[in-house]
Structures are given as C-alpha cells and as structure tokens.
Write a protein that holds these residues in place. Structure first.
Motif, PDB file in Angstrom:
ATOM      1  N   PRO A   1      32.285  16.361 -40.710  1.00  0.00           N
ATOM      2  CA  PRO A   1      32.922  15.118 -40.277  1.00  0.00           C
ATOM      3  C   PRO A   1      34.172  15.404 -39.452  1.00  0.00           C
ATOM      4  CG  PRO A   1      32.532  15.126 -42.659  1.00  0.00           C
ATOM      5  CD  PRO A   1      32.240  16.493 -42.154  1.00  0.00           C
ATOM      6  N   THR A   2      34.390  14.611 -38.437  1.00  0.00           N
ATOM      7  CA  THR A   2      35.533  14.841 -37.557  1.00  0.00           C
ATOM      8  C   THR A   2      36.267  13.527 -37.337  1.00  0.00           C
ATOM      9  OG1 THR A   2      34.071  14.365 -35.716  1.00  0.00           O
ATOM     10  CG2 THR A   2      34.479  16.696 -36.184  1.00  0.00           C
ATOM     11  N   ALA A   3      37.437  13.604 -36.774  1.00  0.00           N
ATOM     12  CA  ALA A   3      38.109  12.392 -36.322  1.00  0.00           C
ATOM     13  C   ALA A   3      37.307  11.849 -35.147  1.00  0.00           C
ATOM     14  CB  ALA A   3      39.517  12.729 -35.873  1.00  0.00           C
ATOM     15  N   ALA A   4      37.375  10.521 -34.962  1.00  0.00           N
ATOM     16  CA  ALA A   4      36.548   9.926 -33.914  1.00  0.00           C
ATOM     17  C   ALA A   4      36.957  10.431 -32.536  1.00  0.00           C
ATOM     18  CB  ALA A   4      36.688   8.409 -33.972  1.00  0.00           C
ATOM     19  N   SER A   5      35.971  10.888 -31.765  1.00  0.00           N
ATOM     20  CA  SER A   5      36.247  11.176 -30.360  1.00  0.00           C
ATOM     21  C   SER A   5      36.131   9.855 -29.603  1.00  0.00           C
ATOM     22  CB  SER A   5      35.269  12.210 -29.822  1.00  0.00           C
ATOM     23  OG  SER A   5      33.964  11.783 -30.055  1.00  0.00           O
ATOM     24  N   THR A   6      36.667   9.828 -28.402  1.00  0.00           N
ATOM     25  CA  THR A   6      36.751   8.551 -27.688  1.00  0.00           C
ATOM     26  C   THR A   6      36.082   8.666 -26.325  1.00  0.00           C
ATOM     27  OG1 THR A   6      38.807   8.050 -28.804  1.00  0.00           O
ATOM     28  CG2 THR A   6      38.413   6.879 -26.757  1.00  0.00           C
ATOM     29  N   VAL A   7      35.217   7.712 -26.045  1.00  0.00           N
ATOM     30  CA  VAL A   7      34.579   7.658 -24.719  1.00  0.00           C
ATOM     31  C   VAL A   7      34.505   6.201 -24.271  1.00  0.00           C
ATOM     32  CG1 VAL A   7      33.124   9.736 -24.876  1.00  0.00           C
ATOM     33  CG2 VAL A   7      32.284   7.576 -25.797  1.00  0.00           C
ATOM     34  N   ASP A   8      34.156   6.025 -23.002  1.00  0.00           N
ATOM     35  CA  ASP A   8      33.947   4.657 -22.529  1.00  0.00           C
ATOM     36  C   ASP A   8      32.636   4.097 -23.074  1.00  0.00           C
ATOM     37  OD1 ASP A   8      36.289   4.468 -20.962  1.00  0.00           O
ATOM     38  OD2 ASP A   8      35.337   5.663 -19.376  1.00  0.00           O
ATOM     39  N   ALA A   9      31.593   4.923 -23.061  1.00  0.00           N
ATOM     40  CA  ALA A   9      30.291   4.391 -23.475  1.00  0.00           C
ATOM     41  C   ALA A   9      29.519   5.404 -24.298  1.00  0.00           C
ATOM     42  CB  ALA A   9      29.473   4.004 -22.252  1.00  0.00           C
ATOM     43  N   VAL A  10      28.917   4.906 -25.379  1.00  0.00           N
ATOM     44  CA  VAL A  10      27.908   5.696 -26.092  1.00  0.00           C
ATOM     45  C   VAL A  10      26.556   5.105 -25.719  1.00  0.00           C
ATOM     46  CG1 VAL A  10      26.850   6.082 -28.357  1.00  0.00           C
ATOM     47  CG2 VAL A  10      29.265   6.551 -28.031  1.00  0.00           C
ATOM     48  N   VAL A  11      25.666   5.971 -25.280  1.00  0.00           N
ATOM     49  CA  VAL A  11      24.305   5.552 -24.976  1.00  0.00           C
ATOM     50  C   VAL A  11      23.417   6.150 -26.068  1.00  0.00           C
ATOM     51  CG1 VAL A  11      22.390   5.770 -23.338  1.00  0.00           C
ATOM     52  CG2 VAL A  11      24.735   5.468 -22.489  1.00  0.00           C
ATOM     53  N   VAL A  12      22.600   5.314 -26.695  1.00  0.00           N
ATOM     54  CA  VAL A  12      21.727   5.820 -27.760  1.00  0.00           C
ATOM     55  C   VAL A  12      20.332   6.011 -27.171  1.00  0.00           C
ATOM     56  CG1 VAL A  12      20.919   5.504 -30.115  1.00  0.00           C
ATOM     57  CG2 VAL A  12      23.080   4.443 -29.387  1.00  0.00           C
ATOM     58  N   GLY A  13      19.894   7.268 -27.093  1.00  0.00           N
ATOM     59  CA  GLY A  13      18.558   7.579 -26.579  1.00  0.00           C
ATOM     60  C   GLY A  13      18.615   8.242 -25.219  1.00  0.00           C
ATOM     61  N   ALA A  14      17.785   9.268 -25.051  1.00  0.00           N
ATOM     62  CA  ALA A  14      17.752  10.006 -23.776  1.00  0.00           C
ATOM     63  C   ALA A  14      16.347   9.999 -23.184  1.00  0.00           C
ATOM     64  CB  ALA A  14      18.260  11.431 -23.976  1.00  0.00           C
ATOM     65  N   GLY A  15      15.731   8.828 -23.204  1.00  0.00           N
ATOM     66  CA  GLY A  15      14.462   8.654 -22.497  1.00  0.00           C
ATOM     67  C   GLY A  15      14.747   8.155 -21.087  1.00  0.00           C
ATOM     68  N   PHE A  16      13.762   7.519 -20.474  1.00  0.00           N
ATOM     69  CA  PHE A  16      13.938   7.006 -19.110  1.00  0.00           C
ATOM     70  C   PHE A  16      15.219   6.162 -19.004  1.00  0.00           C
ATOM     71  CE2 PHE A  16       9.466   7.908 -17.875  1.00  0.00           C
ATOM     72  CZ  PHE A  16       9.645   8.198 -16.537  1.00  0.00           C
ATOM     73  N   ALA A  17      15.465   5.285 -20.007  1.00  0.00           N
ATOM     74  CA  ALA A  17      16.606   4.363 -19.919  1.00  0.00           C
ATOM     75  C   ALA A  17      17.928   5.094 -20.130  1.00  0.00           C
ATOM     76  CB  ALA A  17      16.439   3.243 -20.944  1.00  0.00           C
ATOM     77  N   GLY A  18      17.985   5.917 -21.169  1.00  0.00           N
ATOM     78  CA  GLY A  18      19.250   6.580 -21.497  1.00  0.00           C
ATOM     79  C   GLY A  18      19.695   7.542 -20.407  1.00  0.00           C
ATOM     80  N   LEU A  19      18.726   8.257 -19.830  1.00  0.00           N
ATOM     81  CA  LEU A  19      19.081   9.232 -18.780  1.00  0.00           C
ATOM     82  C   LEU A  19      19.666   8.512 -17.566  1.00  0.00           C
ATOM     83  CD1 LEU A  19      16.068  11.737 -18.871  1.00  0.00           C
ATOM     84  CD2 LEU A  19      18.373  12.063 -19.792  1.00  0.00           C
ATOM     85  N   TYR A  20      19.014   7.434 -17.168  1.00  0.00           N
ATOM     86  CA  TYR A  20      19.520   6.740 -15.984  1.00  0.00           C
ATOM     87  C   TYR A  20      20.849   6.051 -16.281  1.00  0.00           C
ATOM     88  CZ  TYR A  20      19.658   3.893 -11.749  1.00  0.00           C
ATOM     89  OH  TYR A  20      20.045   3.297 -10.574  1.00  0.00           O
ATOM     90  N   ALA A  21      20.987   5.507 -17.499  1.00  0.00           N
ATOM     91  CA  ALA A  21      22.262   4.861 -17.859  1.00  0.00           C
ATOM     92  C   ALA A  21      23.394   5.885 -17.779  1.00  0.00           C
ATOM     93  CB  ALA A  21      22.170   4.256 -19.257  1.00  0.00           C
ATOM     94  N   LEU A  22      23.136   7.083 -18.293  1.00  0.00           N
ATOM     95  CA  LEU A  22      24.168   8.133 -18.237  1.00  0.00           C
ATOM     96  C   LEU A  22      24.537   8.430 -16.776  1.00  0.00           C
ATOM     97  CD1 LEU A  22      25.905  10.522 -19.181  1.00  0.00           C
ATOM     98  CD2 LEU A  22      23.814  11.858 -19.480  1.00  0.00           C
TER      99      LEU A  22
END
Ligand code: N01
Length: 540
Positions: A8-29
């Motif tokens: 367990p770690t302290a929360a890292s911070t990003v603008d967006a979490v994308v769940v899934g790396a299929g066709f949708a997740g890859l393009y969203a990234l």
C-alpha cells in the motif's frame, strides 16, 4: 511497461485514470495525453488488448471487416498496417493493438496485471480515489471507464456445475497455452457468436463433440479471405473521405443505407437481394437489405425464412436442420453471427447436437452433462455462455459517487446516463461506449473513437474555463435514458431475450442497453451538443 508494487502506498496523483487497455483505453490514453493530461491506465490482463487479449478460443476473429475494425485517428497507422485476412483472427488483432501501444509509446503509462477494485468520489475536491488490487491508491480528477462491453463472463447456474471432473473453459477467459482437444470428448454449451466460431474448429480436433444448444442463432457464412483490395486501396488513397463515410453511417461500416421496405418489392427481387447479400458475407448485409427488417415482423419474417432455407440446404439430416433453425424471435434481435463452416459441422458423424429447447440441461455430473435422463459423457466442457454485457464490467467495480451512493444503487432499475457517457451523481466519471450509446450496435472501434474524441474535447472545454467538475444534469439524463428506451421500443429487439436486453443474466433489469439511433445520427447529436456548449452537462 511498469509492474505493480503490491505494498500500500500514499495516493499518487494524475489528471485521469483510465480503466482498461483495450481499443478504448489505448486511444483514450493517447488522446488525453496528447492534450497535456497526465494519465494512468490500469489493466487486469498481462498485456494490452482487452477483449482481444482474453478471447483466445479457437476461431476467435472479428466479424466486421478488419480494414474498418481498426483505428482511423491516424492516417499513417491506417496506411502502414496490413491485415492478412478480411476478418482477422484474434492473434493478429492482438498484434495490432500491441503495435499501437508501442507505436504511440503508450506502455509507459499502463500498469498491467492489476485490477481496479474501487473508485470513490471525494466530493469536496471533485476527485476520484481509485484503489487497485495491488493496494495502490491513485487520486484522479477524471475516471474514464474503458472496461469493454463484453468482458464480465457469464457462467450459467446449472446444478452440479462445480462437480465436473474434466477440464472446463470459458471462451472469454481462454488459456494462453494452446488447448489440445485431440482424442477427447468435448461438450460446448452455447451457440452465440463465440460458440459458432469455436464449434467447427473443436469438431476438427475432438474425438467427439456434443453441442448443447438452447436457442439457435442466425449465422451467415463469413466468406473470409484476403481483404478486399478495392477497399484497401480506397483507404490508402482516400483515407479522410472513407473515414467520414464510416463515421456518418448507421453501423460504422460502409454500406449503402436501405431505402425500401422488404414488403415493397416482388418476392423474386427480394430473394435475389438476400442471395447476393448472403454471398457477400457481412454481418449486417441481410439485416440492412431493407429499411424495416428490425421494425416490422412481416418484413423480418422474409429474411428469417431465407436464412432458415439456407440452413435446410446445408444440413443433411432434416431433424438436425430443423433443430438448428431459429424460430420464435425476429432475425437480428439476438446479435447475428458470421461463421466459417458452422452448419456443415453438424453433418459430421462425430458431432451431436442436443436441442435444449426440447429438454433443458438437468444437471452436470463428474463425468458429463445430463439431458432428459441421459448422460453425455465428456472429458472437457466449454462454456460459450456469454457475458453480463455492458453494465457487468462497470458494476464489478465498487464505484461510489455523490453521498456515497454506489453505481449499483443508482442503476438498480437499469443504467441511466446522459448520452451513454456521463452519469448524474458521478461527476468527472465517463463510461466509454457505455449503456445508452450505440456501442454494441455498431462497429465498436468507430464508436470508441467518437466517444474518446468527444470526451477529449469536453475536458479541454472544461479546463479552459477552469471548471473542476463535469456532471450529467439529472433532467437531461432522464430524457436521454427515456429516448434510448423509446428508440429501442420502436423496434423488434425488446421482444427477444438477449444480452441487449440483459435477459441472459438472472435478476438483471430488463432494459434495452445500447442506443439504436445509428452511429452517424448519434455523432451529429453529440456534435450539436458540443457546439452549443454542452447543455445537459453541469460544468462548474
Ligand atoms: O455470448 P451470447 P457470446 N444453458 O450471449 C447460451 C460478441 N462476440 O459469447 O440464447 C444453455 O451471444 C445462450 O443461450 P440463449 C458479440 O457481440 C463477437 O457467444 O440464452 N445455454 C447462447 O446460446 C456477441 O453477441 C464476436 O438461450 C445457455 C450462448 O450461451 C457477444 O460477444 C465473437 C445457458 C451465449 O451466447 C456475446 O457472444 C464472439 C444455459 N444455462 C463474441 N446460458 C465476433 O465475431 C447461456 N446459454 C467479433
């Protein structure tokens, strides 16, 4: 590519979490990152690919022509990649997605082998805390759910399921090492798209194959081969125009929209058209031959009868042919299938069809499946029994929005959304190709690109204005959700038990999950909303 840290770690911070790396997740990234957002993609599989990572069963291939079942956002990518088949098989589609991940340097922001278990809204900050099964917490402004439509596998509740001593498989979670069925007695339960693709190949290997069929499906021959050289050439030389045609079409594929009712034309002319469409081998060729096949029972009957006659021609034993003929529901209202040698498989001596419409499965034993008091002895049992479609993968995550309300509670009577992408009470959460969008009734890649691009523009719009939160307006959401149901109810779909209606999962609310207004119309509607400054969304 990063590997998960299980402490367990302290929360890292990003603008967006994308769940899934299929066709949708890859393009969203790719898209969000190119707009300057910091993005983390969390993927349960050991590689990118989504559906095409998990579905490794023999025969798994797309049923939309590969030249169109590909990204169109980058003309060079479209020109460089050469599909070897008209309908590419799973390994080639997976290789394509791996290529995309490498080509656009996506892997550095993707964490593999890690499942998102919860996402809770921090209301004061309008941020999401996303927790993974590795114990990591990530704080993100935006939660982008790219979890796929058909990724929560559905196992039937059949008595004795756990008792079976042989090997069991589900098509949607197939082993990575090739499975050898040589010399084995194999049972397959389910004759949807997955079963229909798998059955001919298992039959070639197994000593004996028993197919347990509850509802026969309508399937057309894929006529697979090399990609159509004319379409490939057009894509290379006229990419922008082809892309536009596909994006503004009804289903996200190139097909002349039908203008006539099936009942308007003489029978011979109609038969000839169905015959030509059968020979072309496309998923929607027959369904799109006339403009009222999904609306008018009598019209639909003409297409259904045509396919039933084809089945009778292909299957030698008249009783087996009759058992394979779909009856009692309209053609197309369960998703139709494309196959390679499916019906002819039932002419083999070593293949048995068990018609569960006559007598359902009684139970599964240690050694086989019992139907009508008779045990069918099996070494291996394959479940081709589908998915908890569209809502299943979203509800598998413990998502809590405003006032701690879970998405499961909010969707207790079926999914509510604005445009299938935003949900009231869940600010800054977005469902790519979610319920209420054309998604499942379209070439999914085209619908994915539309959602990702629309979302990217929306986020840019909100950020330019210094807005912290974007949320579906309750009233706009109600209106859209009603519109989705009204559009569905104007068709024959709701009369059929299908995963489009949630009918394949016991206890699931019966609502029409996708939006049937058409890919092009939906895009135009979304674009009008964007141009008008996103009425229907609260941007604050
Ligand atoms: O699942 P399905 P699928 N006893 O739900 C049967 C996409 N896809 O994985 O119809 C006996 O269609 C069930 O019977 P019934 C595509 O969108 C695409 O095949 O409920 N049988 C049915 O026959 C597709 O539509 C490709 O009566 C039971 C089968 O299991 C979607 O994924 C390839 C049963 C399930 O069929 C899902 O397809 C594969 C029980 N208790 C999938 N429970 C492409 O080609 C269920 N069944 C791109």
């Amino acid at each position: 590519m990063s590997t998960p840290d299980r402490t367990p770690t302290a929360a890292s911070t990003v603008d967006a979490v994308v769940v899934g790396a299929g066709f949708a997740g890859l393009y969203a990234l790719h898209r969000l990152r190119s707009q300057g957002l910091s993005v983390r993609v969390i993927e349960a599989g050991s590689d990118v690919g989504g559906t095409w990572y998990w579905n490794r069963y023999p025969g798994a291939r797309c049923d939309i022509e590969s030249v169109f079942y590909s990204y169109s956002f980058d003309a060079d990518l479209a020109r460089e990649w050469e599909w070897s088949e008209r309908y590419a098989a799973q390994p080639e589609i997976l290789a394509y997605l791996q290529h995309v991940a490498d080509r656009f340097d996506l892997r550095r922001d993707i964490t593999l082998d890690t499942r998102v278990v919860s996402a809770h809204l921090d209301e004061g900050a309008d941020r999401w805390t996303v927790t993974t099964d590795a114990g990591e917490r990530i704080s993100a402004t935006y939660l982008v759910l790219a979890v796929g439509l058909l990724s929560s596998t559905n196992l039937p509740q059949i008595e004795g399921r756990e008792d079976f001593d042989g090997r069991t498989f589900h098509t949607g979670a197939w082993p990575h090492d090739p499975v050898d069925f040589t010399g084995r007695r194999v049972g397959v339960i389910g004759t949807g798209s997955s079963g229909i693709q798998l059955i001919p190949l298992v039959a070639e290997q197994a000593e004996h194959l028993t197919v347990f069929q509850r509802t026969p499906n309508f399937s057309l021959p894929a006529k697979n081969g090399v990609p159509d050289p004319e379409k490939v050439a057009r894509l290379r030389t006229d990419h922008a125009r082809v892309k536009e045609e596909v994006r503004t079409s009804s289903y996200g594929i190139l097909l002349e929209p039908p203008t006539q009712s099936a009942l308007e034309v003489p029978e011979e002319e109609r038969e000839e058209k169905y015959r030509r469409r059968w020979e072309e081998g496309t998923l929607t060729g027959i369904l799109q031959a006339y403009n009222d096949l999904v609306r008018n029972e009598e019209s639909n009957h003409t297409a259904a009868e045509f396919v039933r006659r084809k089945i009778a021609e292909m299957v030698h034993d008249p009783q087996v042919a009759e058992d394979l003929m779909p009856r009692g529901y309209a053609y197309g209202t369960k998703r139709p299938c494309l196959d390679t040698g499916y019906y002819a498989t039932f002419n083999r001596e070593d293949v048995t069809l068990v018609n569960l419409r006559r007598t359902p499965i009684e139970r599964i034993t240690r050694t086989g499946v019992v139907v009508d008091g008779v045990e069918h002895p099996l070494d291996d049992l394959v479940y081709a029994t589908g998915y908890d479609a569209m809502t299943g993968p979203l509800l598998a995550i413990d998502i809590r929005g405003r006032d701690g309300r879970t998405l499961r509670e909010a969707w207790a009577d079926g999914p509510h959304s604005y445009l299938g992408i935003a949900v009231s009470g869940f600010p800054n959460m977005f469902t790519l190709t979610g319920p209420g969008s054309p998604s499942a009734l379209s070439n999914a890649v085209v619908s994915i690109e539309q959602h990702v691009e629309w979302l990217a523009d929306l986020l840019a719009h909100a950020r330019e204005r210094g807005a912290r939160a974007i949320e579906a307006d309750d009233r706009a959401e109600k209106e859209w959700t009603e519109h989705v149901q009204l559009a569905g109810n104007a068709t024959l779909y709701p009369r059929t038990d299908s995963w489009y209606m949630g009918a394949n999962v016991p206890g699931k609310p019966r609502v029409f999950l996708p939006y049937i207004g058409g890919v092009g119309n939906y895009r135009a509607h979304c674009d009008r909303i964007a141009r008008a400054g996103y009425p229907g969304l609260l941007i604050r």
